[in-house]
Design a protein around this motif. Structure first.
Motif, PDB file in Angstrom:
ATOM      1  N   LYS A 179      11.375  22.690   1.285  1.00  0.00           N
ATOM      2  CA  LYS A 179      11.388  24.101   1.668  1.00  0.00           C
ATOM      3  C   LYS A 179      10.009  24.696   1.401  1.00  0.00           C
ATOM      4  CE  LYS A 179      15.725  24.773   2.924  1.00  0.00           C
ATOM      5  NZ  LYS A 179      16.128  25.328   4.230  1.00  0.00           N
ATOM      6  N   GLU A 180       9.366  25.183   2.460  1.00  0.00           N
ATOM      7  CA  GLU A 180       8.033  25.746   2.318  1.00  0.00           C
ATOM      8  C   GLU A 180       8.102  27.202   1.874  1.00  0.00           C
ATOM      9  OE1 GLU A 180       5.380  23.986   2.528  1.00  0.00           O
ATOM     10  OE2 GLU A 180       6.312  22.152   3.297  1.00  0.00           O
ATOM     11  N   GLU A 181       6.947  27.751   1.485  1.00  0.00           N
ATOM     12  CA  GLU A 181       6.883  29.151   1.068  1.00  0.00           C
ATOM     13  C   GLU A 181       7.337  30.061   2.210  1.00  0.00           C
ATOM     14  OE1 GLU A 181       3.038  30.089  -0.445  1.00  0.00           O
ATOM     15  OE2 GLU A 181       3.146  28.677  -2.111  1.00  0.00           O
ATOM     16  N   GLY A 182       8.238  30.992   1.887  1.00  0.00           N
ATOM     17  CA  GLY A 182       8.790  31.894   2.886  1.00  0.00           C
ATOM     18  C   GLY A 182      10.133  31.465   3.437  1.00  0.00           C
ATOM     19  N   ASP A 183      10.511  30.191   3.228  1.00  0.00           N
ATOM     20  CA  ASP A 183      11.797  29.698   3.728  1.00  0.00           C
ATOM     21  C   ASP A 183      12.952  30.277   2.909  1.00  0.00           C
ATOM     22  OD1 ASP A 183      10.406  28.252   5.540  1.00  0.00           O
ATOM     23  OD2 ASP A 183      10.772  26.284   4.638  1.00  0.00           O
ATOM     24  N   THR A 184      14.071  30.496   3.562  1.00  0.00           N
ATOM     25  CA  THR A 184      15.277  31.008   2.899  1.00  0.00           C
ATOM     26  C   THR A 184      16.058  29.841   2.297  1.00  0.00           C
ATOM     27  OG1 THR A 184      15.420  32.879   4.421  1.00  0.00           O
ATOM     28  CG2 THR A 184      17.416  32.298   3.222  1.00  0.00           C
ATOM     29  N   VAL A 225       0.633  41.656   5.624  1.00  0.00           N
ATOM     30  CA  VAL A 225       1.354  40.736   4.741  1.00  0.00           C
ATOM     31  C   VAL A 225       2.848  41.019   4.870  1.00  0.00           C
ATOM     32  CG1 VAL A 225      -0.537  40.509   3.093  1.00  0.00           C
ATOM     33  CG2 VAL A 225       1.138  42.312   2.772  1.00  0.00           C
ATOM     34  N   PRO A 226       3.695  40.004   4.755  1.00  0.00           N
ATOM     35  CA  PRO A 226       5.142  40.233   4.844  1.00  0.00           C
ATOM     36  C   PRO A 226       5.653  40.999   3.633  1.00  0.00           C
ATOM     37  CG  PRO A 226       4.675  37.959   4.242  1.00  0.00           C
ATOM     38  CD  PRO A 226       3.358  38.576   4.580  1.00  0.00           C
ATOM     39  N   MET A 227       6.628  41.853   3.852  1.00  0.00           N
ATOM     40  CA  MET A 227       7.236  42.608   2.765  1.00  0.00           C
ATOM     41  C   MET A 227       8.082  41.667   1.910  1.00  0.00           C
ATOM     42  SD  MET A 227       9.714  45.997   3.057  1.00  0.00           S
ATOM     43  CE  MET A 227       8.452  46.967   3.874  1.00  0.00           C
TER      44      MET A 227
END
Length: 418
Positions: free
Chosen positions: A61-66, A191-193
């Motif tokens: 699971k990469e960064e940002g994955d749920t 940048v994503p919240m």
């Protein structure tokens, strides 16, 4: 031995989380209990540590994955992995550096080019800029390898007002000036919240859209509290193992007593029912870099000043480091928020659902006040109570706030419960 790295077990109130930061890369040596990844939920950031000495063999699971509760996010190889992976990493870095060095001339657009007429060597990008601006390439001094003219050389030549080809139109300098970027830094960053910030936004909108929120104000003379604190703070700190006597303890005690007298302020609405709580779990809003969190003082009515102050301090330190647990921020029957620490003189706090009221503290400001026909300079603080008008009438809300004011202006009443 391969071990599956799983996401923690989320509480029922948390549906899922997302990978915030991987602190280790595949092949990198990891010690037992060393932090390898942060998982961000709607309420807190959960840390996952290494189960043993070894290294990550694969990240699933990469960064940002749920991720869901107990979902496999990586694979871990138990055992020593230090020297071998380090040597591998060093060779990879050297190879990467060599590739970068070899490709740099082509990537920067500075590969040499020679014309059939024996012109000075120009890079393709430099030739294009020279043609667009009708510049004689031979008049541009080259700073590249073997005297090559780069794109930067042409740009500098334009800025310095250098001579162009004889056929260049007189309007060319004005054209060149028109394409120059405006002065000053106009950079933008997207940048994503974060999940926590999104959840805060959702709850604030929900409170604004689903409640009949109203705010009533009053002011309190902080002089008596300040005098009491100044008189006993050193003795208090010595008697309670270094715990400092602050203002928040007095506000929590005053709020607990006022909640006991006005149970409706301590209640909440559940569909068509009103739930009256026989305890006072008071939340204290704490600001962090990632957003506002509200850890809860359980059974605040039975806590002493020292317990309140030490617990709040502990919450503040752990909130700053992202160490608060979800169970410490759930529940709560009433909330206190202090915008005064940032200099706010007056504000209208928003309800922390499903609670029916929230108390806002503000900056202590010295002001002239009329006292028994005389003008005196007193340390005053505005208090704000936002409440849900569906459950609380104005009379109860105002009387509740006045009770807090009276208790703070005469602290002995807190102990005497009068």
């Amino acid at each position: 031995m391969t071990i599956e790295i799983k996401a923690p077990t989320f509480p029922e109130s948390v549906q899922d989380g997302s990978i915030a930061t991987w602190h280790k890369k595949p092949g990198e040596a990891v010690s037992r209990d060393e932090l390898i990844v942060d998982i961000e939920t709607d309420k807190v950031v959960l840390e996952v540590v290494a189960p043993a000495d070894g290294s990550l063999s694969e990240i699933l699971k990469e960064e940002g994955d749920t991720v869901l509760s107990n979902e496999v996010i990586a694979k871990f190889e138990e055992g020593a992995a230090g020297s071998k992976s380090d040597d591998k990493g060093d060779s990879a870095d050297e190879k990467k550096s060599e590739e970068k060095s070899e490709s740099k001339p082509a990537d920067s657009g500075e590969q040499p080019a020679t014309s059939d007429d024996g012109e000075k060597l120009l890079s393709p990008a430099a030739r294009k800029m020279a043609d667009e601006n009708n510049i004689d390439p031979n008049s541009v001094p080259g700073t590249g390898k073997d005297g090559r003219v780069t794109k930067e050389d042409v740009a500098n030549f334009l800025k310095s007002g250098g001579s162009k080809a004889a056929s260049a139109p007189s309007s060319a300098p004005a054209k060149a000036a028109e394409v120059e970027a405006p002065a000053g830094d106009r950079a933008e960053k997207r940048v994503p919240m974060t999940r926590l910030r999104k959840r805060i936004a959702e709850r604030l909108l929900e409170a604004s859209n689903t409640t009949a929120m109203l705010t009533t104000f009053n002011e309190v003379n902080m002089g008596p509290i300040m005098e009491l604190r100044a008189k006993y703070k050193d003795q208090f700190e010595k008697s309670h193992d270094g715990t400092r006597l602050g203002f928040m303890g007095f506000f929590v005690k005053a709020a607990a007593e006022a909640l006991r007298r006005f149970p409706a302020v301590n209640a909440s609405i559940d569909n068509n029912d009103v739930v009256y709580h026989g305890y006072q779990d008071i939340g204290v809003a704490v600001s962090t870099d990632k957003g506002l969190v509200v850890p809860v003082l359980r059974n605040a009515e039975s806590m002493g000043l020292a317990d309140i102050e030490s617990t709040i301090r502990d919450y503040g330190l752990r909130a700053r480091d992202g160490k608060l647990g979800i169970e410490e921020m759930t529940g709560g029957t009433f909330t206190i928020t202090n915008g005064g620490v940032f200099g706010s003189l007056l504000s209208t706090p928003i309800l922390n659902l499903p609670q029916s009221a929230i108390l806002g503290m503000h900056k202590i400001q010295e002001r002239p006040m009329a006292v028994n026909g005389e003008v005196k300079i007193l340390p005053m603080m505005y208090l704000a109570l936002s409440y849900d008008h569906r459950l609380l009438d104005g009379k109860e809300a105002v009387q509740f706030l006045v009770t807090i004011k009276d208790l703070l202006e005469d602290p002995a009443r807190i102990l005497l419960e009068i």
